[in-house]
Motif scaffolding. Structure first.
Motif, PDB file in Angstrom:
ATOM      1  N   UNK A  84      42.480  60.710  63.485  1.00  0.00           N
ATOM      2  CA  UNK A  84      44.254  60.341  64.087  1.00  0.00           C
ATOM      3  C   UNK A  84      43.799  60.750  65.586  1.00  0.00           C
ATOM      4  N   UNK A  85      43.199  61.584  66.170  1.00  0.00           N
ATOM      5  CA  UNK A  85      43.315  61.303  67.347  1.00  0.00           C
ATOM      6  C   UNK A  85      42.041  62.314  68.186  1.00  0.00           C
ATOM      7  N   UNK A  86      41.251  61.606  68.489  1.00  0.00           N
ATOM      8  CA  UNK A  86      39.424  61.499  68.754  1.00  0.00           C
ATOM      9  C   UNK A  86      39.885  62.555  70.317  1.00  0.00           C
ATOM     10  N   UNK A  87      40.197  62.745  70.624  1.00  0.00           N
ATOM     11  CA  UNK A  87      41.511  64.036  71.591  1.00  0.00           C
ATOM     12  C   UNK A  87      41.570  65.355  71.479  1.00  0.00           C
ATOM     13  N   UNK A  88      41.196  65.431  69.819  1.00  0.00           N
ATOM     14  CA  UNK A  88      41.556  66.452  68.928  1.00  0.00           C
ATOM     15  C   UNK A  88      40.869  67.780  69.415  1.00  0.00           C
ATOM     16  N   UNK A  89      40.277  68.296  70.720  1.00  0.00           N
ATOM     17  CA  UNK A  89      39.291  69.153  70.983  1.00  0.00           C
ATOM     18  C   UNK A  89      39.421  71.098  69.239  1.00  0.00           C
ATOM     19  N   UNK A  90      40.547  70.730  69.028  1.00  0.00           N
ATOM     20  CA  UNK A  90      40.775  72.281  67.817  1.00  0.00           C
ATOM     21  C   UNK A  90      40.020  71.504  66.689  1.00  0.00           C
ATOM     22  N   UNK A  91      39.903  70.137  66.671  1.00  0.00           N
ATOM     23  CA  UNK A  91      39.601  69.546  65.250  1.00  0.00           C
ATOM     24  C   UNK A  91      37.845  70.022  65.116  1.00  0.00           C
ATOM     25  N   UNK A  92      37.325  69.266  66.817  1.00  0.00           N
ATOM     26  CA  UNK A  92      36.371  69.211  66.964  1.00  0.00           C
ATOM     27  C   UNK A  92      34.953  70.897  66.751  1.00  0.00           C
TER      28      UNK A  92
END
Length: 107
Positions: A84-92
């Protein structure tokens, strides 16, 4: 936890789905910080039901599953947040943590 903040956020639960999702996401995070994982999980579910594409809600849900040591399921929530948000560093970052835990369990 600051009861006034919780009460304020709870008033937003009756608003439209994006506002409801944001309020429930914030409540989930606050309860998670307080280590009230059942309430954190409940509000993460509410946030996702209001807006399934909310990456913060998905991360919160993943975190509540992670503390229960279901790393595979947590990784799925983190992956969905990244979709949903490829720039989401927390998810990564959290996906990496879940992957490490899965490797430790296998070995």
């Amino acid at each position: 936890m600051c009861e006034q903040a919780v009460e304020t956020l709870k008033t937003f639960e009756k608003k439209d789905s994006r506002v409801k999702s944001a309020a429930a996401t914030n409540l989930s995070f606050l309860y998670f910080l307080e280590k009230d994982y059942d309430q954190a999980d409940r509000y993460a579910d509410l946030a996702m039901n209001a807006d399934r594409y909310n990456p913060a809600a998905l991360i919160n849900k993943g975190n509540t599953v992670f503390v229960k040591k279901d790393y595979e399921k947590a990784a799925e929530f983190y992956k969905e947040a990244l979709r949903n948000d490829s720039s989401c560093t927390e998810a990564l970052y959290n996906l990496g943590s879940a992957s490490i835990q899965l490797l430790l369990v296998v070995n």
